[in-house]
Design a protein around this motif. Structure first.
Motif, PDB file in Angstrom:
ATOM      1  N   LYS A 106       1.027  -1.135   0.074  1.00 58.91           N
ATOM      2  CA  LYS A 106      -0.185  -0.132   0.000  1.00 58.91           C
ATOM      3  C   LYS A 106       0.818   1.084   0.046  1.00 58.91           C
ATOM      4  O   LYS A 106       1.465   1.701   1.006  1.00 58.91           O
ATOM      5  N   PRO A 107       0.974   1.990  -1.060  1.00 58.11           N
ATOM      6  CA  PRO A 107       1.840   3.088  -0.956  1.00 58.11           C
ATOM      7  C   PRO A 107       1.277   4.128  -0.522  1.00 58.11           C
ATOM      8  O   PRO A 107      -0.020   4.271  -0.048  1.00 58.11           O
ATOM      9  N   PRO A 108       2.284   4.862   0.031  1.00 60.12           N
ATOM     10  CA  PRO A 108       1.929   6.138   0.872  1.00 60.12           C
ATOM     11  C   PRO A 108       1.030   7.191   0.027  1.00 60.12           C
ATOM     12  O   PRO A 108       1.351   6.949  -1.292  1.00 60.12           O
ATOM     13  N   ARG A 109       0.295   8.028   0.605  1.00 59.80           N
ATOM     14  CA  ARG A 109      -0.336   8.974  -0.068  1.00 59.80           C
ATOM     15  C   ARG A 109       0.626  10.069  -0.770  1.00 59.80           C
ATOM     16  O   ARG A 109       0.401  10.449  -1.810  1.00 59.80           O
ATOM     17  N   ALA A 110       1.628  10.338  -0.099  1.00 62.62           N
ATOM     18  CA  ALA A 110       2.327  11.346  -0.660  1.00 62.62           C
ATOM     19  C   ALA A 110       4.114  10.981  -0.352  1.00 62.62           C
ATOM     20  O   ALA A 110       4.250  10.460   0.922  1.00 62.62           O
ATOM     21  N   ILE A 111       4.849  10.939  -1.210  1.00 62.33           N
ATOM     22  CA  ILE A 111       6.386  10.618  -1.157  1.00 62.33           C
ATOM     23  C   ILE A 111       6.939  11.872  -1.174  1.00 62.33           C
ATOM     24  O   ILE A 111       7.102  12.663  -2.313  1.00 62.33           O
ATOM     25  N   ARG A 112       7.761  12.252   0.016  1.00 61.59           N
ATOM     26  CA  ARG A 112       8.679  13.543  -0.414  1.00 61.59           C
ATOM     27  C   ARG A 112      10.008  13.077  -1.208  1.00 61.59           C
ATOM     28  O   ARG A 112      10.369  11.940  -1.317  1.00 61.59           O
ATOM     29  N   PRO A 113      10.368  13.846  -2.185  1.00 50.62           N
ATOM     30  CA  PRO A 113      11.318  13.710  -3.152  1.00 50.62           C
ATOM     31  C   PRO A 113      12.792  13.526  -2.341  1.00 50.62           C
ATOM     32  O   PRO A 113      12.821  14.192  -1.172  1.00 50.62           O
ATOM     33  N   GLY A 114      13.640  12.680  -2.830  1.00 56.12           N
ATOM     34  CA  GLY A 114      15.135  12.684  -2.357  1.00 56.12           C
ATOM     35  C   GLY A 114      15.264  11.263  -1.894  1.00 56.12           C
ATOM     36  O   GLY A 114      16.327  10.987  -1.106  1.00 56.12           O
ATOM     37  N   GLY A 115      14.207  10.533  -1.695  1.00 55.21           N
ATOM     38  CA  GLY A 115      14.425   9.273  -1.004  1.00 55.21           C
ATOM     39  C   GLY A 115      14.936   8.001  -2.130  1.00 55.21           C
ATOM     40  O   GLY A 115      15.014   8.580  -3.267  1.00 55.21           O
ATOM     41  N   PRO A 116      15.303   7.142  -1.441  1.00 55.56           N
ATOM     42  CA  PRO A 116      15.970   6.033  -2.491  1.00 55.56           C
ATOM     43  C   PRO A 116      14.847   5.313  -3.226  1.00 55.56           C
ATOM     44  O   PRO A 116      13.669   5.274  -2.824  1.00 55.56           O
ATOM     45  N   ARG A 117      15.084   4.860  -4.365  1.00 56.85           N
ATOM     46  CA  ARG A 117      14.298   4.050  -5.275  1.00 56.85           C
ATOM     47  C   ARG A 117      14.865   2.811  -5.250  1.00 56.85           C
ATOM     48  O   ARG A 117      16.059   2.354  -5.341  1.00 56.85           O
TER      49      ARG A 117
END
Length: 187
Positions: free
Chosen positions: A150-161
């Motif tokens: 279940k992906p989060p509603r919003a992901i802050r940029p800059g995190g790992p892929r």
């Protein structure tokens, strides 16, 4: 005669630009680029609009050290990694029988991308990813149950892929985002 697509320059995405900026930062940290040259190349990278412009920025740099594949393997039993552990660029997890638990929420990432290859016979797998991670698992084959994510509603940029691939026989993969912790990505 050329087709219309051959006349258009190859436009870049933000991921392409980010990869070049990251490579420039690595080259600077490794001592391959002086401060003034770094500033000039960063300016060119941020204003580039085509792949050719981005490629010209990296042309004189040595090849990126992509790292080697680390393997965690067990025939029967548990595989468990948690806490502040250093995550390689490529991680292979092999288990014939048993559970796998990878907690990446406090892990130290050496690269902005992590490829995880799961080769599991039977047993469940649970992967906890950083709160700001982007997760892809389209290349994972499951034999019995679908992946639960279940992906989060919003992901802050800059995190790992994090890309998860491989094959699971009998068992389910659960992927969840951590609460409150952010992974550390080394520059």
């Amino acid at each position: 005669m050329t087709s219309p697509s051959e006349d258009l320059p190859s436009l870049i995405s933000e991921d392409d630009r980010d990869a070049v900026v990251h490579r420039l930062q690595e080259a600077y940290a490794e001592g391959h680029v002086e401060h003034e040259e770094m500033d000039e190349r960063l300016h060119r990278a941020l204003s580039a609009t085509t792949r050719a412009e981005l490629a010209s920025i990296l042309v004189s740099l040595p090849q990126e050290n992509t790292g080697t594949t680390s393997t965690i393997s067990v025939a029967a039993g548990r595989i468990r990694r948690r806490g502040a552990w250093r995550v390689p660029r490529f991680l292979k997890v092999e288990s014939a029988y048993g559970r796998v638990r990878l907690d990446l929420s406090k892990a130290v990432f050496d690269h902005p991308m992590l490829d995880v290859e799961l080769l599991l016979g039977t047993g469940r797998a649970k992967i906890t990813v950083p709160r700001d991670a982007v997760v892809e698992f389209d290349d994972l084959r499951t034999g019995w149950k679908d992946t639960h994510y279940k992906p989060p509603r919003a992901i802050r940029p800059g995190g790992p892929r994090i890309r998860i691939s491989g094959a699971m026989g009998f068992g389910r993969l659960k992927i969840r985002h951590a609460r409150g912790w952010r992974a550390t990505t080394q520059p």
